[in-house]
Design a protein around this motif. Structure first.
Motif, short mmCIF file in Angstrom:
data_model
loop_
_atom_site.label_atom_id
_atom_site.label_comp_id
_atom_site.label_asym_id
_atom_site.label_seq_id
_atom_site.Cartn_x
_atom_site.Cartn_y
_atom_site.Cartn_z
N GLN A 75 0.64 -1.22 0.07
CA GLN A 75 0.09 0.09 0.04
C GLN A 75 0.89 1.32 0.05
O GLN A 75 0.47 2.27 -0.55
N GLY A 76 1.88 1.24 0.83
CA GLY A 76 2.58 2.51 0.93
C GLY A 76 4.00 2.58 0.13
O GLY A 76 4.32 1.45 -0.45
N LEU A 77 4.78 3.49 0.30
CA LEU A 77 6.21 3.38 -0.45
C LEU A 77 7.12 3.57 0.99
O LEU A 77 7.12 4.22 1.72
N LYS A 78 8.26 2.70 0.65
CA LYS A 78 9.40 2.74 1.72
C LYS A 78 10.50 3.47 1.05
O LYS A 78 11.05 3.02 -0.15
N TRP A 79 11.10 4.84 1.21
CA TRP A 79 12.10 5.35 0.85
C TRP A 79 13.43 5.31 1.59
O TRP A 79 13.23 5.22 2.89
N TYR A 80 14.27 5.23 0.74
CA TYR A 80 15.81 4.98 1.54
C TYR A 80 16.69 6.17 1.10
O TYR A 80 16.89 6.04 -0.40
N VAL A 81 17.36 6.93 1.74
CA VAL A 81 18.55 7.61 1.11
C VAL A 81 19.65 7.28 2.26
O VAL A 81 19.41 7.41 3.34
N ALA A 82 20.84 7.41 1.53
CA ALA A 82 21.97 7.15 2.38
C ALA A 82 22.37 8.12 3.39
O ALA A 82 22.00 9.32 3.11
N GLN A 83 22.82 7.84 4.55
CA GLN A 83 23.10 8.65 5.64
C GLN A 83 24.08 9.90 4.86
O GLN A 83 23.76 11.06 5.48
N GLY A 84 24.94 9.68 4.13
CA GLY A 84 26.04 10.46 3.41
C GLY A 84 25.22 11.51 2.76
O GLY A 84 25.83 12.42 2.47
N ASP A 85 23.99 11.30 2.24
CA ASP A 85 23.33 12.09 1.32
C ASP A 85 22.32 12.79 2.02
O ASP A 85 21.48 13.53 1.31
N LYS A 86 21.98 12.58 3.42
CA LYS A 86 20.98 13.03 4.14
C LYS A 86 20.81 14.55 3.93
O LYS A 86 19.72 15.14 3.45
N ALA A 87 21.79 15.38 4.21
CA ALA A 87 21.82 16.72 4.08
C ALA A 87 21.14 17.25 2.61
O ALA A 87 20.57 18.05 2.43
#
Length: 75
Positions: free
Chosen positions: A51-63
């Motif tokens: 039903q939903g989406l799970k997003w992942y962004v690397a910690q080094g790219d968070k900013a």
């Protein structure tokens, strides 16, 4: 153009591309993406219930991700 520069350019082009995966026999789809300022990029996939989406962004790219989202115009 040297081989090292050509390989660097090829890697840069590959990072810019959005890649979609899924289809038979997989039950869920996923995609990898990049954004301005990203070093590693991110991914998005369907949630466990589909039903939903799970997003992942690397910690080094968070900013860079936070800045990118803040600068996007509201839909």
């Amino acid at each position: 153009m040297s081989l090292a520069i050509a390989l660097q350019a090829k890697k840069a082009r590959a990072r810019r591309a959005t890649e979609f995966t899924g289809g038979y026999p997989r039950c869920r789809d996923s995609a990898r993406f990049t954004f301005p300022g990203a070093q590693y990029g991110g991914s998005v996939s369907e949630g466990e219930d589909g039903q939903g989406l799970k997003w992942y962004v690397a910690q080094g790219d968070k900013a860079a991700w936070d800045y990118f989202i803040a600068e996007k115009p509201a839909a």
